[in-house]
Design a protein around this motif. Structure first.
Motif, PDB file in Angstrom:
ATOM      1  N   VAL A  97      26.028  76.068 -39.453  1.00  0.00           N
ATOM      2  CA  VAL A  97      27.036  75.497 -38.550  1.00  0.00           C
ATOM      3  C   VAL A  97      27.461  76.636 -37.629  1.00  0.00           C
ATOM      4  CG1 VAL A  97      29.257  74.328 -38.325  1.00  0.00           C
ATOM      5  CG2 VAL A  97      27.827  73.887 -40.324  1.00  0.00           C
TER       6      VAL A  97
ATOM      7  N   GLY B 248      39.129  80.215 -43.627  1.00  0.00           N
ATOM      8  CA  GLY B 248      38.103  79.227 -43.311  1.00  0.00           C
ATOM      9  C   GLY B 248      38.187  78.036 -44.245  1.00  0.00           C
ATOM     10  N   GLY B 249      37.120  77.235 -44.246  1.00  0.00           N
ATOM     11  CA  GLY B 249      37.084  76.013 -45.046  1.00  0.00           C
ATOM     12  C   GLY B 249      37.078  76.315 -46.536  1.00  0.00           C
ATOM     13  N   SER B 250      36.451  77.403 -46.937  1.00  0.00           N
ATOM     14  CA  SER B 250      36.406  77.732 -48.373  1.00  0.00           C
ATOM     15  C   SER B 250      37.818  78.030 -48.870  1.00  0.00           C
ATOM     16  CB  SER B 250      35.536  78.962 -48.616  1.00  0.00           C
ATOM     17  OG  SER B 250      34.277  78.807 -48.038  1.00  0.00           O
TER      18      SER B 250
ATOM     19  N   PHE C 135      33.034  74.100 -52.252  1.00  0.00           N
ATOM     20  CA  PHE C 135      33.927  73.305 -53.109  1.00  0.00           C
ATOM     21  C   PHE C 135      33.738  73.612 -54.568  1.00  0.00           C
ATOM     22  CE2 PHE C 135      34.500  71.587 -49.216  1.00  0.00           C
ATOM     23  CZ  PHE C 135      35.820  71.197 -49.236  1.00  0.00           C
TER      24      PHE C 135
ATOM     25  N   GLY D 198      31.798  64.933 -42.518  1.00  0.00           N
ATOM     26  CA  GLY D 198      30.786  65.764 -41.866  1.00  0.00           C
ATOM     27  C   GLY D 198      30.206  66.729 -42.885  1.00  0.00           C
TER      28      GLY D 198
ATOM     29  N   SER E 218      27.689  69.292 -44.473  1.00  0.00           N
ATOM     30  CA  SER E 218      26.986  70.263 -43.631  1.00  0.00           C
ATOM     31  C   SER E 218      25.489  69.979 -43.504  1.00  0.00           C
ATOM     32  CB  SER E 218      27.230  71.706 -44.059  1.00  0.00           C
ATOM     33  OG  SER E 218      27.697  71.784 -45.343  1.00  0.00           O
TER      34      SER E 218
ATOM     35  N   ALA F 256      35.698  70.501 -42.422  1.00  0.00           N
ATOM     36  CA  ALA F 256      35.599  71.863 -41.887  1.00  0.00           C
ATOM     37  C   ALA F 256      34.874  71.859 -40.546  1.00  0.00           C
ATOM     38  CB  ALA F 256      34.894  72.777 -42.889  1.00  0.00           C
TER      39      ALA F 256
ATOM     40  N   ASP G   2      38.028  73.631 -39.738  1.00  0.00           N
ATOM     41  CA  ASP G   2      37.684  74.978 -39.264  1.00  0.00           C
ATOM     42  C   ASP G   2      37.696  75.013 -37.742  1.00  0.00           C
ATOM     43  OD1 ASP G   2      37.401  76.379 -41.594  1.00  0.00           O
ATOM     44  OD2 ASP G   2      35.213  76.339 -41.608  1.00  0.00           O
TER      45      ASP G   2
ATOM     46  N   HIS H  15      37.065  77.538 -36.199  1.00  0.00           N
ATOM     47  CA  HIS H  15      35.962  78.416 -35.792  1.00  0.00           C
ATOM     48  C   HIS H  15      34.620  77.665 -35.778  1.00  0.00           C
ATOM     49  CE1 HIS H  15      36.022  79.903 -40.258  1.00  0.00           C
ATOM     50  NE2 HIS H  15      35.113  78.970 -40.159  1.00  0.00           N
ATOM     51  N   LYS H  16      34.682  76.356 -35.912  1.00  0.00           N
ATOM     52  CA  LYS H  16      33.450  75.575 -35.759  1.00  0.00           C
ATOM     53  C   LYS H  16      33.575  74.746 -34.479  1.00  0.00           C
ATOM     54  CE  LYS H  16      31.843  75.758 -40.499  1.00  0.00           C
ATOM     55  NZ  LYS H  16      32.842  76.323 -41.422  1.00  0.00           N
TER      56      LYS H  16
HETATM   57  C1  LIG Z   1      31.306  71.031 -44.215  1.00  0.00           C
HETATM   58  C2  LIG Z   1      31.698  72.445 -44.558  1.00  0.00           C
HETATM   59  N1  LIG Z   1      32.644  72.659 -45.489  1.00  0.00           N
HETATM   60  C3  LIG Z   1      33.040  73.907 -45.830  1.00  0.00           C
HETATM   61  C4  LIG Z   1      32.463  75.017 -45.236  1.00  0.00           C
HETATM   62  C5  LIG Z   1      32.919  76.396 -45.636  1.00  0.00           C
HETATM   63  O1  LIG Z   1      33.760  76.872 -44.627  1.00  0.00           O
HETATM   64  P1  LIG Z   1      33.990  78.446 -44.324  1.00  0.00           P
HETATM   65  O2  LIG Z   1      32.633  79.017 -44.062  1.00  0.00           O
HETATM   66  O3  LIG Z   1      34.865  78.436 -43.125  1.00  0.00           O
HETATM   67  O4  LIG Z   1      34.625  79.051 -45.510  1.00  0.00           O
HETATM   68  C6  LIG Z   1      31.482  74.831 -44.261  1.00  0.00           C
HETATM   69  C7  LIG Z   1      30.837  75.998 -43.610  1.00  0.00           C
HETATM   70  O5  LIG Z   1      29.922  75.884 -42.839  1.00  0.00           O
HETATM   71  C8  LIG Z   1      31.087  73.508 -43.907  1.00  0.00           C
HETATM   72  O6  LIG Z   1      30.163  73.255 -42.969  1.00  0.00           O
END
Ligand SMILES: Cc1ncc(COP(=O)(O)O)c(C=O)c1O
Length: 470
Positions: free
Chosen positions: A80, A139-141, A173, A225, A227, A254, A281, A283-284
């Protein structure tokens, strides 16, 4: 440093970046180097005496910075990627220059209020209820980790906690669940259907089985969405189910969440507004430099209940009920000022530009699907969903077994990597090795996508011919 010297260096850094951005489309989307090569150039003792700053910048630009995936390249379609906006980049520079620590209201009231404002924008875009709130994360994590901790703390008996996610959910997750104290064997992976969406029946049976065995389901994760495929889980049905079963619903938006900015995306993500928490996110698909994650929760008190602790050394930072301390809503105490970049970008370009940019990504993904469907050399594996399409080389007239098909597609991926300007990556939805494009860069044009697909076809047909001549 003297002011003139500071300005000279800042000018040099700005020129470096502006030149890079403008030359980017003509270069490859990826460059990298093996460890031995980088070690030889970079491993050294830190210098006892400093060097002129311009030499240091120039060396970083020559020896370090080029060796990356250029995530903002218009043909960077792997994983992504994301493309930044210049005001967003400058905002990070300015926030660092002001040395903001967005930890507590006392330490950073202006930045804290702006974080509330930007989070309020996100809340409105999602159609989330009034009173919902949250915080910026790395971020998403990190957002999912904070959400799981809040969900676990909101449950009555978190000791035998289980969480549920689809086989398409991001590994972030799984990791977040483990860090949040969910035992590995209590992370339930639920199968997805033929459109890669979580199977509701399988979910309901698994939850019922777990309850009967004395487990406590604390959270269910939905993809807005995924990934690999861009798949969107059945959000309204999941919200109904979680409401009826009193289980926390976390939506992983995210990369996909900012699709709500355009009508088509908003319709596709209907139901997201009913989640207990949503990870986003910026940043995406909101075009910000790393790091700019965000967690929104229906009730910010759930986050504060989970994270608020008394710090002796910070006792002076408790400043009334209406002055939230973001450090009490998540893992981080010291926090960079992430809201500024979103705010400056949107102030500079306006919402219409962001809406168009997101809609453009969705449009290009749809055109990619149409191209693949019309091609006699390619086969669609997962349809365009938000900005993602998965496909593979599989010529209609070639007689190939599954093993040869996978080998040829792996070869195409390698050829793209070494011989083409674009960067693409792969995924294996339901075990089918597929090439995957994620198209969420505001600078990407149809020519970028079309030429990438044509390169895939060309390398694919060469692979098929080699296979037949064996
Ligand atoms: C759908 C989805 N969830 C979670 C994440 C994890 O996010 P991050 O990399 O910002 O920690 C991503 C990262 O690409 C993602 O695409």
């Amino acid at each position: 440093m003297a002011p003139e010297a500071m300005l000279d260096l800042a000018r040099q850094a700005a020129e470096l970046l502006v030149n890079r951005i403008h030359k980017l489309p003509g270069e490859g989307a990826w460059d990298g180097e093996f460890r031995e090569g980088l070690l030889a150039t970079l491993m050294e003792e830190p210098p006892e005496q400093g060097r002129p700053g311009d030499e240091v910048i120039e060396r970083a630009a020559r020896e370090i910075l080029p060796y990356t995936l250029r995530l903002d390249h218009p043909r960077s379609f792997g994983f992504v990627s994301s493309a930044t906006t210049w005001p967003g980049v400058l905002a990070d520079f300015i926030a660092a220059g002001y040395n903001i620590n967005a930890c507590t209201w006392l330490v950073a009231s202006g930045p804290s209020q702006l974080e509330l404002v930007v989070i309020e924008w996100f809340r409105r875009w999602l159609g989330y209820p009034e009173g919902a709130g949250g915080l910026f994360t790395s971020g998403g994590s990190a957002a999912s980790l904070d959400a799981f901790v809040a969900a676990r703390e909101a449950a009555d008996h978190p000791e035998r906690a289980t969480v549920y996610m689809s086989d398409q959910s991001h590994t972030a997750f799984y990791r977040a669940a483990i860090i949040a104290g969910i035992r590995r064997e209590c992370v339930r992976v639920v199968p997805s259907d033929d459109r890669f969406r979580l199977d509701m029946q399988a979910l309901a049976s698994r939850v019922a089985e777990d309850r009967a065995a004395g487990y406590v389901p604390v959270a269910i994760c939905a993809n807005a969405g995924a990934s690999s495929t861009g798949a969107i889980d059945p959000l309204p049905e999941m919200a109904d189910y979680c409401e009826a079963e009193d289980i926390w619903l976390h939506v992983d938006a995210a990369y996909g969440g900012f699709a709500v900015l355009c009508d088509e995306g908003k319709a596709a993500l209907r139901g997201i507004e009913r989640a207990d928490s949503v990870g986003l996110d910026a940043h995406k698909w909101l075009f910000q430099p790393y790091e700019a994650g965000c967690l929104l929760v229906r009730d910010p008190a759930t986050l504060e209940k989970a994270f608020e602790v008394h710090h002796d050394v910070l006792q002076d930072t408790v400043w009334g009920a209406n002055h939230p301390n973001f450090s009490d809503r998540g893992l981080q105490l010291s926090r960079s000022f992430r809201a500024l970049k979103v705010w400056m970008s949107i102030q500079t370009f306006g919402m219409a530009a962001f809406r168009d940019a997101v809609a453009n990504g969705m449009r290009l993904a749809r055109r990619t699907e149409e191209y693949v469907e019309a091609s006699s050399k390619l086969e669609l594996v997962s349809p365009a969903s938000l900005g993602v399409v998965c496909f593979r080389v599989n010529p209609q007239d070639a007689d190939m077994d599954e093993e040869s098909r996978e080998r040829i597609n792996r070869q195409v991926l390698a050829r793209m990597f070494w011989d083409d300007r674009a960067f693409i990556s792969s995924a294996s939805p339901h075990g089918i090795f597929s090439l995957r494009l994620c198209i969420i860069n505001h600078n990407t044009t149809w020519t970028d996508v079309r030429e990438t697909l044509q390169a895939v076809e060309r390398f694919g047909m060469q692979g098929v011919a080699n296979q037949q001549n064996r």
